[in-house]
Write a protein that holds these residues in place. Structure first.
Motif, PDB file in Angstrom:
ATOM      1  N   LYS A 299       0.721  -1.271  -0.035  1.00 48.43           N
ATOM      2  CA  LYS A 299       0.207  -0.029   0.033  1.00 48.43           C
ATOM      3  C   LYS A 299       0.681   1.284   0.079  1.00 48.43           C
ATOM      4  O   LYS A 299       0.429   2.351  -0.064  1.00 48.43           O
ATOM      5  N   ALA A 300       2.305   0.952   0.110  1.00 52.51           N
ATOM      6  CA  ALA A 300       3.210   2.418   0.176  1.00 52.51           C
ATOM      7  C   ALA A 300       4.193   1.806  -0.666  1.00 52.51           C
ATOM      8  O   ALA A 300       4.539   0.782  -0.728  1.00 52.51           O
ATOM      9  N   LYS A 301       5.168   3.061  -1.101  1.00 51.85           N
ATOM     10  CA  LYS A 301       6.242   2.948  -1.508  1.00 51.85           C
ATOM     11  C   LYS A 301       7.540   2.060  -0.605  1.00 51.85           C
ATOM     12  O   LYS A 301       7.259   2.153   0.628  1.00 51.85           O
ATOM     13  N   PRO A 302       8.193   1.268  -0.918  1.00 51.13           N
ATOM     14  CA  PRO A 302       8.762   1.071  -2.421  1.00 51.13           C
ATOM     15  C   PRO A 302       8.001  -0.394  -2.805  1.00 51.13           C
ATOM     16  O   PRO A 302       8.058  -0.651  -3.946  1.00 51.13           O
ATOM     17  N   PHE A 303       7.315  -0.908  -2.075  1.00 48.59           N
ATOM     18  CA  PHE A 303       6.755  -2.284  -2.321  1.00 48.59           C
ATOM     19  C   PHE A 303       5.564  -2.072  -3.299  1.00 48.59           C
ATOM     20  O   PHE A 303       4.936  -3.198  -3.880  1.00 48.59           O
ATOM     21  N   ASN A 304       4.891  -1.026  -3.690  1.00 43.65           N
ATOM     22  CA  ASN A 304       4.099  -0.702  -4.555  1.00 43.65           C
ATOM     23  C   ASN A 304       4.541  -0.885  -5.978  1.00 43.65           C
ATOM     24  O   ASN A 304       3.688  -0.908  -6.905  1.00 43.65           O
ATOM     25  N   ASP A 305       5.835  -1.079  -6.201  1.00 46.27           N
ATOM     26  CA  ASP A 305       6.542  -1.214  -7.470  1.00 46.27           C
ATOM     27  C   ASP A 305       6.968  -2.595  -7.359  1.00 46.27           C
ATOM     28  O   ASP A 305       7.651  -2.955  -6.903  1.00 46.27           O
ATOM     29  N   LYS A 361      19.881  -5.933  -9.390  1.00 44.03           N
ATOM     30  CA  LYS A 361      20.191  -4.646  -9.605  1.00 44.03           C
ATOM     31  C   LYS A 361      19.790  -3.783 -10.601  1.00 44.03           C
ATOM     32  O   LYS A 361      19.147  -2.539 -10.359  1.00 44.03           O
ATOM     33  N   LYS A 362      19.614  -4.229 -11.603  1.00 40.33           N
ATOM     34  CA  LYS A 362      18.943  -3.521 -12.942  1.00 40.33           C
ATOM     35  C   LYS A 362      17.733  -3.251 -12.640  1.00 40.33           C
ATOM     36  O   LYS A 362      17.215  -2.063 -13.111  1.00 40.33           O
ATOM     37  N   LEU A 363      16.840  -4.122 -12.158  1.00 39.73           N
ATOM     38  CA  LEU A 363      15.214  -3.589 -11.953  1.00 39.73           C
ATOM     39  C   LEU A 363      15.343  -2.443 -10.789  1.00 39.73           C
ATOM     40  O   LEU A 363      14.658  -1.612 -10.951  1.00 39.73           O
ATOM     41  N   LEU A 364      16.088  -2.622  -9.730  1.00 44.75           N
ATOM     42  CA  LEU A 364      16.143  -1.323  -8.674  1.00 44.75           C
ATOM     43  C   LEU A 364      16.612  -0.244  -9.399  1.00 44.75           C
ATOM     44  O   LEU A 364      15.874   0.847  -9.327  1.00 44.75           O
ATOM     45  N   ALA A 365      17.294  -0.233 -10.299  1.00 41.66           N
ATOM     46  CA  ALA A 365      17.627   1.080 -11.055  1.00 41.66           C
ATOM     47  C   ALA A 365      16.577   1.558 -11.796  1.00 41.66           C
ATOM     48  O   ALA A 365      16.656   2.867 -11.870  1.00 41.66           O
ATOM     49  N   ALA A 367      13.857   1.083 -11.093  1.00 40.41           N
ATOM     50  CA  ALA A 367      12.616   1.689 -10.159  1.00 40.41           C
ATOM     51  C   ALA A 367      13.263   2.934  -9.495  1.00 40.41           C
ATOM     52  O   ALA A 367      12.387   3.741  -8.581  1.00 40.41           O
ATOM     53  N   GLY A 368      14.283   3.518 -10.013  1.00 45.69           N
ATOM     54  CA  GLY A 368      14.744   4.806  -9.118  1.00 45.69           C
ATOM     55  C   GLY A 368      15.734   4.633  -8.306  1.00 45.69           C
ATOM     56  O   GLY A 368      16.015   5.509  -7.526  1.00 45.69           O
ATOM     57  N   TYR A 369      16.348   3.284  -8.033  1.00 48.06           N
ATOM     58  CA  TYR A 369      17.444   3.057  -6.901  1.00 48.06           C
ATOM     59  C   TYR A 369      18.529   2.593  -7.361  1.00 48.06           C
ATOM     60  O   TYR A 369      18.913   1.565  -7.162  1.00 48.06           O
TER      61      TYR A 369
END
Length: 532
Positions: A299-305, A361-365, A367-369
């Protein structure tokens, strides 16, 4: 439809309908012959010799009960006690088939209606007669939103419960359900409580084989035989005492010194060691039924991504967790273990199960991380050393992908409260055996209280879950749960790490007539006796 049913006719029709249902409802594997459990092969082997009446069985327990009202229970630690204090309309026998309990028989005029005839002459522990009004009261209470019963979701398919006469009750369902009788047979979900008794949480009153005697928190829980129990001569024991221990070492020591007659172990390595060193013990590993999941509140960042959730899954080496924590005594986790539905194996090729740190790591990048992410607290059950150990392994694995967590062990009761409400970021609480796979996956329904709490909003998944409930063909139902599992893995709503037997049970050889269940609930203490 007739409003009154002749009891002998009902019993005959029930046997006929059950026989006809064996193919149509193979998942339930119904056995409603009404025979006693002593006729079962598994139990007959365990009962060598004639049962002796009286005596005391002392059980080493690893957790106190958290409440004793079966309608409001959320904690597995209470189930041993409710299993001996309460009865339901149906129950699971030693072969994990559904059989009659407080029901004397039933007919199903169609796939969404069950008319159940009740046993007569049964009394609650307080002397109150058991009637159809108690059945209606129990299910009305479960379905009342004010009760906040965890069983409400399981029985949400009930349209109406009607008393036909004092010993006949009718259940009407909103749609055909492959889950209904399984839920009715499961303690504590389907057990019957008496009308007019206010405080069941601390003063339980059921119709089960044992009566509540006393409870000293952190010390012991004492039950006495219910000599008005409906099954002839059962229970055999006069007294059952649960003694509470806070760690495996204390339980092991008590078993070796014969301070207790029976216990179970969470750690397979501990169980193997003590049984090997004590030849007068019987050991019974359970069936694969417990899953260790990592829950996320979306229901909140970052797990809603979904990219963050998938990155966590790719950064996880499930096989390494299994080997490190359990020594390989289990298998890679699935949302629904294979013990829940025949013909199903939930650990086929699953999306994002293969460990791939660069991909994480690529997915995190994306997503903005790009420099990694701190996910904050990872809450785990403090009392379960294996769970804490697995969390520590995961912490190290995730760090390799730039994912940081702070492990926060917590007592069970407050942890369950956070879990049910969705007030967490990352949390692990294991799931034990359930009567039906629907009980597991329904936690993710967007329309359910827990699903809403964790921010679920997946209409296609909702439909898959709801459709699977109504599938009566076992093969088709197994395929449906495989599809559900893949969908959950693809969206990484929950990270399933591994699955394994919930408990490894052990008891002295002078303990007779006991049969362990896949559910790891000690229902069969009612058929146990002590032959010292």
């Amino acid at each position: 439809m007739a409003t009154r049913i002749n009891e002998s006719t009902l019993a005959d029709e029930a046997t006929f309908i059950a026989a006809q249902s064996l193919q149509r409802r193979s998942l339930l594997r119904l056995a409603v012959s009404g025979g006693t459990l002593a006729t079962l092969g598994t139990l007959a082997n365990a009962q060598s010799g004639s049962p002796k009446l009286g005596g005391t069985l002392v059980i080493g327990a690893d957790a106190d009960p958290i409440g004793l009202d079966p309608v409001t229970l959320t904690a597995y630690s209470s189930y041993d006690f409710t299993a001996l204090l309460y009865s339901g309309l149906f129950r699971w026998n030693a072969d994990m088939k559904v059989e009659l309990d407080l029901a004397a028989g039933y007919i199903a005029p169609n796939d969404s209606t069950y008319i159940i005839r009740l046993r007569q002459g049964v009394k609650f522990h307080n002397g109150q007669d058991f009637t159809a009004e108690d059945v209606k009261y129990t299910f009305d209470r479960i379905l009342d939103p004010a009760t906040a019963s965890p069983s409400a979701t399981l029985f949400s398919g009930i349209k109406a419960v009607t008393v036909i006469d004092p010993f006949t009750v009718k259940f009407e369902l909103k749609a055909p359900s492959a889950t209904f009788l399984s839920y009715l047979a499961t303690n504590p979900n389907g057990v019957i409580v008496p009308r007019g008794v206010a405080d069941l949480k601390t003063k339980p009153v059921g119709t089960g084989p044992f009566v509540f005697e006393s409870y000293e928190p952190n010390q012991q829980f004492t039950l006495k035989a219910n000599r008005n129990y409906y099954e002839d001569k059962q229970p055999y024991l006069g007294t059952v005492v649960f003694k509470f221990f806070k760690d495996q070492a204390s339980i092991s020591s008590a078993l070796r010194s014969k301070a207790i007659d029976m216990t179970w172990f969470k750690d397979p390595k501990v169980s193997a060691q003590i049984v090997k060193s004590s030849p007068d013990l019987v050991s019974a590993p359970g069936k694969t039924s417990r899953t260790f999941p990592v829950w996320m509140s979306m229901k909140a960042k970052p797990f809603n991504d979904v990219r963050v959730r998938r990155a966590l899954s790719l950064a996880t080496d499930r096989k390494a967790c299994l080997q490190t924590v359990l020594g390989g005594s289990g298998k890679v986790g699935a949302m629904v273990p294979e013990s829940q539905v025949g013909g199903y194996d939930g650990v086929g090729p699953m999306p994002y199960y293969k460990t791939d740190v660069p991909a994480a790591k690529k997915l995190l990048a994306e997503a903005g991380y790009p420099n990694g992410i701190d996910l904050g607290d990872y809450i785990v059950v403090a009392a379960n050393a294996l769970d804490v150990q697995c969390a520590q392994v995961l912490q190290q694995q995730w760090a390799a992908a730039g994912i940081k967590v702070n492990i926060k062990p917590m007592e069970t009761a407050p942890l369950i409260g956070l879990w049910l409400k969705g007030d967490f970021g990352l949390l692990s609480i294991a799931l034990s055996w359930s009567p039906d796979p629907d009980a597991i996956v329904s936690r993710l329904l967007s329309t359910g209280s827990q699903g809403k709490g964790i921010g679920m909003a997946d209409a296609p998944l909702d439909k898959l879950i709801e459709d699977a409930r109504a599938i009566l063909d076992n093969t088709k139902r197994a395929a449906a749960y495989q599809q559900i599992q893949k969908h959950i893995a693809d969206q990484a709503y929950i990270l399933q790490i591994y699955q394994y037997p919930l408990r490894w049970e052990a008891w002295r050889k002078y303990v007779k007539g006991y049969v362990p269940l896949a559910a790891n609930i000690r229902t069969f203490v009612r058929t146990t006796w002590v032959d010292k």
